[in-house]
Design a protein around this motif. Sequence first.
Motif, PDB file in Angstrom:
ATOM      1  N   ASP A  99      15.998  72.618  28.542  1.00 32.24           N
ATOM      2  CA  ASP A  99      14.800  72.354  29.347  1.00 32.24           C
ATOM      3  C   ASP A  99      13.910  71.266  28.747  1.00 32.24           C
ATOM      4  O   ASP A  99      12.832  70.967  29.274  1.00 32.24           O
ATOM      5  CB  ASP A  99      13.996  73.634  29.541  1.00 32.24           C
ATOM      6  N   GLY A 100      14.352  70.692  27.617  1.00 27.12           N
ATOM      7  CA  GLY A 100      13.587  69.616  26.998  1.00 27.12           C
ATOM      8  C   GLY A 100      12.599  70.061  25.943  1.00 27.12           C
ATOM      9  O   GLY A 100      11.986  69.224  25.274  1.00 27.12           O
ATOM     10  N   SER A 101      12.423  71.349  25.735  1.00 22.39           N
ATOM     11  CA  SER A 101      11.485  71.834  24.729  1.00 22.39           C
ATOM     12  C   SER A 101      12.094  71.698  23.335  1.00 22.39           C
ATOM     13  O   SER A 101      13.308  71.861  23.157  1.00 22.39           O
ATOM     14  CB  SER A 101      11.120  73.290  24.999  1.00 22.39           C
ATOM     15  N   PRO A 102      11.264  71.387  22.313  1.00 21.43           N
ATOM     16  CA  PRO A 102      11.792  71.171  20.959  1.00 21.43           C
ATOM     17  C   PRO A 102      12.419  72.437  20.371  1.00 21.43           C
ATOM     18  O   PRO A 102      11.982  73.548  20.652  1.00 21.43           O
ATOM     19  CB  PRO A 102      10.548  70.762  20.168  1.00 21.43           C
ATOM     20  N   VAL A 103      13.449  72.249  19.582  1.00 21.48           N
ATOM     21  CA  VAL A 103      14.063  73.344  18.834  1.00 21.48           C
ATOM     22  C   VAL A 103      13.562  73.242  17.400  1.00 21.48           C
ATOM     23  O   VAL A 103      14.034  72.410  16.623  1.00 21.48           O
ATOM     24  CB  VAL A 103      15.604  73.253  18.855  1.00 21.48           C
ATOM     25  N   GLY A 104      12.586  74.051  17.047  1.00 19.66           N
ATOM     26  CA  GLY A 104      12.035  73.992  15.700  1.00 19.66           C
ATOM     27  C   GLY A 104      11.199  72.748  15.476  1.00 19.66           C
ATOM     28  O   GLY A 104      10.662  72.146  16.398  1.00 19.66           O
ATOM     29  N   GLU A 105      11.095  72.368  14.198  1.00 21.28           N
ATOM     30  CA  GLU A 105      10.261  71.244  13.804  1.00 21.28           C
ATOM     31  C   GLU A 105      11.035  69.926  13.879  1.00 21.28           C
ATOM     32  O   GLU A 105      12.242  69.908  13.999  1.00 21.28           O
ATOM     33  CB  GLU A 105       9.751  71.449  12.376  1.00 21.28           C
ATOM     34  N   LEU A 106      10.251  68.853  13.790  1.00 19.32           N
ATOM     35  CA  LEU A 106      10.841  67.522  13.707  1.00 19.32           C
ATOM     36  C   LEU A 106      11.769  67.455  12.500  1.00 19.32           C
ATOM     37  O   LEU A 106      11.423  67.912  11.412  1.00 19.32           O
ATOM     38  CB  LEU A 106       9.730  66.481  13.564  1.00 19.32           C
ATOM     39  N   VAL A 107      12.950  66.919  12.674  1.00 19.17           N
ATOM     40  CA  VAL A 107      13.915  66.918  11.572  1.00 19.17           C
ATOM     41  C   VAL A 107      14.349  65.524  11.145  1.00 19.17           C
ATOM     42  O   VAL A 107      14.993  65.368  10.114  1.00 19.17           O
ATOM     43  CB  VAL A 107      15.170  67.734  11.942  1.00 19.17           C
ATOM     44  N   ASP A 108      14.001  64.496  11.886  1.00 21.23           N
ATOM     45  CA  ASP A 108      14.490  63.159  11.544  1.00 21.23           C
ATOM     46  C   ASP A 108      13.434  62.117  11.886  1.00 21.23           C
ATOM     47  O   ASP A 108      12.927  62.081  13.013  1.00 21.23           O
ATOM     48  CB  ASP A 108      15.782  62.863  12.307  1.00 21.23           C
ATOM     49  N   SER A 109      13.099  61.282  10.904  1.00 25.03           N
ATOM     50  CA  SER A 109      12.102  60.249  11.142  1.00 25.03           C
ATOM     51  C   SER A 109      12.419  59.026  10.298  1.00 25.03           C
ATOM     52  O   SER A 109      12.638  59.144   9.089  1.00 25.03           O
ATOM     53  CB  SER A 109      10.695  60.766  10.784  1.00 25.03           C
ATOM     54  N   ASN A 110      12.491  57.875  10.940  1.00 20.99           N
ATOM     55  CA  ASN A 110      12.633  56.609  10.231  1.00 20.99           C
ATOM     56  C   ASN A 110      11.246  55.985  10.149  1.00 20.99           C
ATOM     57  O   ASN A 110      10.721  55.464  11.140  1.00 20.99           O
ATOM     58  CB  ASN A 110      13.603  55.681  10.951  1.00 20.99           C
ATOM     59  N   VAL A 111      10.652  56.059   8.972  1.00 18.28           N
ATOM     60  CA  VAL A 111       9.274  55.627   8.767  1.00 18.28           C
ATOM     61  C   VAL A 111       9.266  54.184   8.260  1.00 18.28           C
ATOM     62  O   VAL A 111       9.880  53.874   7.234  1.00 18.28           O
ATOM     63  CB  VAL A 111       8.558  56.551   7.765  1.00 18.28           C
ATOM     64  N   ILE A 112       8.591  53.323   8.993  1.00 17.39           N
ATOM     65  CA  ILE A 112       8.514  51.908   8.628  1.00 17.39           C
ATOM     66  C   ILE A 112       7.339  51.696   7.683  1.00 17.39           C
ATOM     67  O   ILE A 112       6.196  52.000   8.018  1.00 17.39           O
ATOM     68  CB  ILE A 112       8.339  51.024   9.880  1.00 17.39           C
ATOM     69  N   LYS A 113       7.631  51.167   6.504  1.00 14.94           N
ATOM     70  CA  LYS A 113       6.583  50.899   5.521  1.00 14.94           C
ATOM     71  C   LYS A 113       6.065  49.465   5.614  1.00 14.94           C
ATOM     72  O   LYS A 113       4.876  49.214   5.456  1.00 14.94           O
ATOM     73  CB  LYS A 113       7.125  51.146   4.111  1.00 14.94           C
ATOM     74  N   LYS A 114       6.967  48.536   5.826  1.00 14.31           N
ATOM     75  CA  LYS A 114       6.580  47.124   5.911  1.00 14.31           C
ATOM     76  C   LYS A 114       7.642  46.390   6.698  1.00 14.31           C
ATOM     77  O   LYS A 114       8.832  46.687   6.596  1.00 14.31           O
ATOM     78  CB  LYS A 114       6.426  46.518   4.516  1.00 14.31           C
ATOM     79  N   LEU A 115       7.190  45.392   7.475  1.00 18.48           N
ATOM     80  CA  LEU A 115       8.124  44.675   8.332  1.00 18.48           C
ATOM     81  C   LEU A 115       7.571  43.291   8.609  1.00 18.48           C
ATOM     82  O   LEU A 115       6.403  43.154   8.995  1.00 18.48           O
ATOM     83  CB  LEU A 115       8.320  45.470   9.631  1.00 18.48           C
TER      84      LEU A 115
END
Length: 319
Positions: free
Chosen positions: A294-310
């Motif tokens: 149904d599109g609802s999240p399963v648990g917490e966020l598990v993957d993130s690509n965090v950009i520090k500088k670009l």
Amino acid sequence: MKEFQLIDDVMPDVPPADHARVMAVRARMLNDAPRRRLPGWSRVALAAASVALVLIGGFVVVPGLGGGSDTAATQEDPAQALATAADRLAAQPPGEGAWWRREMVRITRKATPHYTVEYRNPEVMWISRDGVQRIKKLDLTAAPVTRADEQAWKDAGSPPLCDSKSGCQVGKTFYGPVELSEFKPVTGLPTDAEALEAELLKRYSDPRDNRETWLWTVVCQLLEDAETTPGTRAALYRMLTELPGVRVADGVTDLDGRTGLGLLFNSPEVLQQIIIDRESGDLLAIQRTPTRSDGSPVGELVDSNVIKKLGWTDEAPKD
């Protein structure tokens, strides 16, 4: 103390206000202040601001009290805020230098029956003006997420957070549907959203792929792994807002705790987020969370690509 003498000093030409209105506004402003004792100068400033509000009849920003914000702003619609951020991004110069450099941390959270571990995989990518790419992986770290997780890990005997076979490489690698070399030169991609979408769709050949999901994935590739210009990046944001399944939200936070505007998209079994800085429009993170049917999240966020500088630099990659 003759607090209202301040008004006479700084605005001698303003006609006097009705005394009852002045006293009413002054009382309301002072009584509504936070419940901590204000220094005398703060009460004077507050009284002066209240009179200015009566005399001028306009909007006055009162200095922040109790550590709050020093400005008052109306709540802006997230879609409009994103459009403004895109405009600011598009106004940035393309940049100079021999290498396009991106510093990123791939953050993954993995839950065990008793605690959750966060793995951080930093990397730096360089792309030269003629398209040569270099990627350097930096030291990996792993640690329980919260104090409660740390205690549960210790209670379990402090087992290794990584096994030697995987080397903590627990994060998923997402491959896009298009080779970015097909867009060369990337710096020549359109800066108009409609023209950019038409250019991208020239590579859309398999009707079995959902069109919106395909476009979203290609956009993530171009934002994260390509030396696109600020104008093209802004056009990518604008293009996504026109897709039927994409919505814009404010106050979306990445795994480094930075908050910005979010482009949200429910692809099959995954809630995807592109987070951008509210002021500059710069990319902050691309995140993914597993979802139910149904599109609802399963648990917490598990993957993130965090950009520090670009951006572009003359700093060459080091061996």
